[in-house]
Design a protein around this motif. Structure first.
Motif, short mmCIF file in Angstrom:
data_model
loop_
_atom_site.label_atom_id
_atom_site.label_comp_id
_atom_site.label_asym_id
_atom_site.label_seq_id
_atom_site.Cartn_x
_atom_site.Cartn_y
_atom_site.Cartn_z
N GLU A 111 0.99 -1.26 0.09
CA GLU A 111 -0.10 -0.02 -0.05
C GLU A 111 0.94 1.34 -0.06
OE1 GLU A 111 -3.01 0.02 2.85
OE2 GLU A 111 -3.78 -1.92 2.25
N ASP A 112 2.13 1.07 -0.60
CA ASP A 112 3.05 2.23 -0.91
C ASP A 112 2.75 3.03 -2.10
OD1 ASP A 112 5.08 4.00 -1.12
OD2 ASP A 112 6.41 2.60 -0.45
N SER A 113 1.91 4.04 -2.10
CA SER A 113 1.57 4.94 -3.39
C SER A 113 2.77 5.48 -4.15
CB SER A 113 0.81 6.16 -2.65
OG SER A 113 1.39 6.97 -2.05
N ASP A 114 3.92 5.55 -3.33
CA ASP A 114 5.08 6.11 -4.09
C ASP A 114 5.58 4.97 -4.78
OD1 ASP A 114 4.67 8.66 -3.12
OD2 ASP A 114 6.21 8.26 -1.44
N ALA A 115 5.77 3.77 -4.40
CA ALA A 115 6.02 2.69 -5.07
C ALA A 115 5.01 2.11 -6.07
CB ALA A 115 6.30 1.54 -4.13
N VAL A 116 3.74 2.44 -6.09
CA VAL A 116 2.99 2.29 -7.19
C VAL A 116 3.28 3.08 -8.35
CG1 VAL A 116 0.46 2.34 -7.87
CG2 VAL A 116 1.29 1.06 -5.72
N VAL A 117 3.44 4.42 -7.94
CA VAL A 117 3.65 5.34 -8.75
C VAL A 117 4.84 5.19 -9.78
CG1 VAL A 117 4.09 7.89 -9.28
CG2 VAL A 117 2.24 7.34 -7.83
N GLU A 118 5.72 4.72 -8.91
CA GLU A 118 7.22 4.48 -9.70
C GLU A 118 7.13 3.32 -10.58
OE1 GLU A 118 10.73 4.10 -11.29
OE2 GLU A 118 10.02 5.66 -10.44
N PHE A 119 6.26 2.05 -10.19
CA PHE A 119 6.10 1.00 -11.11
C PHE A 119 5.46 1.38 -12.34
CE2 PHE A 119 3.09 -2.34 -12.22
CZ PHE A 119 4.04 -3.34 -12.54
N ASN A 120 4.18 2.38 -12.21
CA ASN A 120 3.69 2.46 -13.58
C ASN A 120 4.57 3.72 -14.15
OD1 ASN A 120 1.29 1.16 -13.30
ND2 ASN A 120 0.35 2.30 -11.75
N GLU A 121 5.05 4.56 -13.56
CA GLU A 121 6.01 5.30 -14.35
C GLU A 121 6.97 4.78 -15.27
OE1 GLU A 121 5.86 8.83 -14.99
OE2 GLU A 121 3.93 8.55 -13.79
N GLN A 122 7.56 3.63 -14.66
CA GLN A 122 8.77 2.87 -15.22
C GLN A 122 8.15 2.23 -16.62
OE1 GLN A 122 10.10 -0.87 -13.90
NE2 GLN A 122 11.98 -0.63 -14.95
N TRP A 123 6.83 1.70 -16.43
CA TRP A 123 6.42 1.07 -17.88
C TRP A 123 6.17 2.26 -18.89
CZ3 TRP A 123 4.37 -3.72 -19.07
CH2 TRP A 123 4.62 -4.72 -18.07
N HIS A 124 5.60 3.48 -18.54
CA HIS A 124 5.33 4.58 -19.33
C HIS A 124 6.57 5.06 -19.85
CE1 HIS A 124 1.29 4.95 -19.52
NE2 HIS A 124 1.04 4.42 -18.51
N ARG A 125 7.48 5.10 -19.08
CA ARG A 125 9.17 5.87 -19.71
C ARG A 125 9.71 4.87 -20.71
NH1 ARG A 125 10.14 6.58 -14.04
NH2 ARG A 125 11.44 4.68 -14.09
N VAL A 126 9.72 3.72 -20.34
CA VAL A 126 10.10 2.58 -21.18
C VAL A 126 9.33 2.56 -22.54
CG1 VAL A 126 10.81 0.11 -21.73
CG2 VAL A 126 11.48 1.14 -19.64
N TYR A 127 8.06 2.45 -22.34
CA TYR A 127 7.34 2.44 -23.59
C TYR A 127 7.40 3.61 -24.54
CZ TYR A 127 5.32 -2.47 -22.50
OH TYR A 127 5.19 -3.57 -22.12
N ASP A 128 7.09 4.79 -23.85
CA ASP A 128 7.24 5.90 -24.54
C ASP A 128 8.26 6.08 -25.24
OD1 ASP A 128 4.74 6.44 -23.19
OD2 ASP A 128 5.25 7.88 -22.04
N ALA A 129 9.36 5.55 -24.64
CA ALA A 129 10.94 5.61 -25.29
C ALA A 129 10.85 5.01 -26.59
CB ALA A 129 11.89 5.25 -24.51
N PHE A 130 10.20 3.86 -26.75
CA PHE A 130 10.26 3.04 -27.81
C PHE A 130 9.33 3.72 -29.00
CE2 PHE A 130 12.29 -0.62 -25.58
CZ PHE A 130 12.95 -1.08 -26.51
N GLU A 131 8.19 4.15 -28.57
CA GLU A 131 7.22 4.65 -29.51
C GLU A 131 7.81 5.89 -30.20
OE1 GLU A 131 2.54 5.40 -29.41
OE2 GLU A 131 3.61 6.51 -27.75
N ASN A 132 8.59 6.65 -29.40
CA ASN A 132 9.29 7.81 -29.86
C ASN A 132 10.62 7.64 -30.22
OD1 ASN A 132 6.97 9.49 -29.16
ND2 ASN A 132 7.59 9.45 -27.08
N SER A 133 10.91 6.53 -30.31
CA SER A 133 12.64 6.18 -30.80
C SER A 133 12.82 6.77 -32.09
CB SER A 133 13.02 4.79 -30.72
OG SER A 133 14.38 4.59 -31.07
N PRO A 134 14.04 7.31 -32.55
CA PRO A 134 14.13 7.71 -33.77
C PRO A 134 14.48 6.39 -34.73
CG PRO A 134 16.19 7.97 -32.48
CD PRO A 134 14.93 7.55 -31.71
N LEU A 135 14.47 5.01 -34.30
CA LEU A 135 14.59 3.91 -34.91
C LEU A 135 13.38 3.44 -35.42
CD1 LEU A 135 17.66 2.14 -32.84
CD2 LEU A 135 17.71 3.40 -35.16
N PRO A 136 12.84 2.93 -36.37
CA PRO A 136 11.79 2.08 -36.64
C PRO A 136 11.85 0.77 -35.68
CG PRO A 136 12.64 2.78 -38.66
CD PRO A 136 13.87 3.08 -37.65
#
Length: 268
Positions: free
Chosen positions: A89-114
């Motif tokens: 029930e650590d809200s900070d840990a939940v936020v970080e868990f979800n943020e990591q997914w979005h950071r990694v996935y967003d980086a693939f979507e926005n990568s200069p590489l196809p």
């Protein structure tokens, strides 16, 4: 690139993935077969590190991501990593868990590489969401695609509720999001989730390498700008998008890449 170059480019310092480069195509293979190729935080970190390496390598012009085995492309997040966070029930840990997914996935979507996804087996929840941030998807005939969060009283946290409708349309997106059902590779192709399905005598690895090397034949600056403009078409109005295209075309036509390409056209 020679066999020697390819071997030298292999990433042997990863635990959950294999990273190789050959013929201008970098490939990430997630290997957690015994866990359904689920994605734990360490897996996401390694995948992200491999992307960074690929983007920094002048020899790389396209990136592919596959997983080991035929049963699962990925069934999403590793519950062994998720449950302790929820139970704490650590809200900070939940936020970080979800943020990591979005950071990694967003980086693939926005990568200069196809980025090309090779899908064998089930692409579910976070596995489906991974395919949504790739530019092209190749699948085996046996592959299936589904969100399935709703089956466990969950909601998408890796982008499915936003990206899926932009690819398949709102009605079809809601069908997957609200029923928890999965669809076949053939249906996924009809809906626009999959670009091509492998032939009977063709392996997924061969199909991904073939498409990836075809993409990698083109100039990196042209690839980068084409992908960027296509992505922006989903984020802006038509008028603003056309204005952006004109502005970038004005810049690009003065580049050495464009001059080289136009000369090649004239010399045909």
């Amino acid at each position: 690139m020679s066999d020697e170059d390819s071997t030298a480019a292999s990433g042997g310092d990863f635990e959950d993935i294999e990273y190789t480069v050959e013929d201008g195509l970098a490939q990430i293979v997630i290997d957690r077969q015994e866990k359904g190729n689920t994605l734990r935080p360490e897996t996401l970190a390694e995948v992200d590190e491999a992307r960074v390496r690929a983007e920094a390598d002048d020899a790389v012009r396209a990136l592919a991501i596959r997983t080991a085995g035929d049963r699962f492309f990925s069934s999403g997040a590793d519950l062994n990593s998720v449950l302790p966070i929820i139970e704490s029930e650590d809200s900070d840990a939940v936020v970080e868990f979800n943020e990591q997914w979005h950071r990694v996935y967003d980086a693939f979507e926005n990568s200069p590489l196809p980025v090309i996804a090779g899908v064998s087996g089930q692409a579910l929840a976070g596995g489906l969401e991974l395919t949504l941030v790739c530019d092209l998807v190749v699948a085996t005939p046996e592959a299936t695609f589904g969100d399935q969060h709703i089956n466990f009283n969950l909601i998408g946290g890796g982008g499915a509720t936003q990206r899926l409708s932009r690819i398949v349309g709102v009605r079809r997106s809601k069908e997957l999001l609200l029923t928890g059902d999965a669809i076949s590779a053939e249906t996924a192709k009809e809906w626009g989730l999959v670009n091509r399905i492998t032939e009977e005598d063709e392996s997924l690895e061969e199909a991904v390498a073939d498409l990836g090397t075809r993409v990698a034949e083109h100039h990196p600056l042209a690839l980068k700008r084409q992908k960027y403009l296509a992505n922006e078409s989903l984020r802006t109005t038509l008028d603003d998008g056309l204005k952006l295209e004109r502005e970038m075309a004005n810049i690009h036509l003065l580049s050495s890449a464009a001059k080289e390409g136009l000369q090649r056209f004239m010399d045909r």
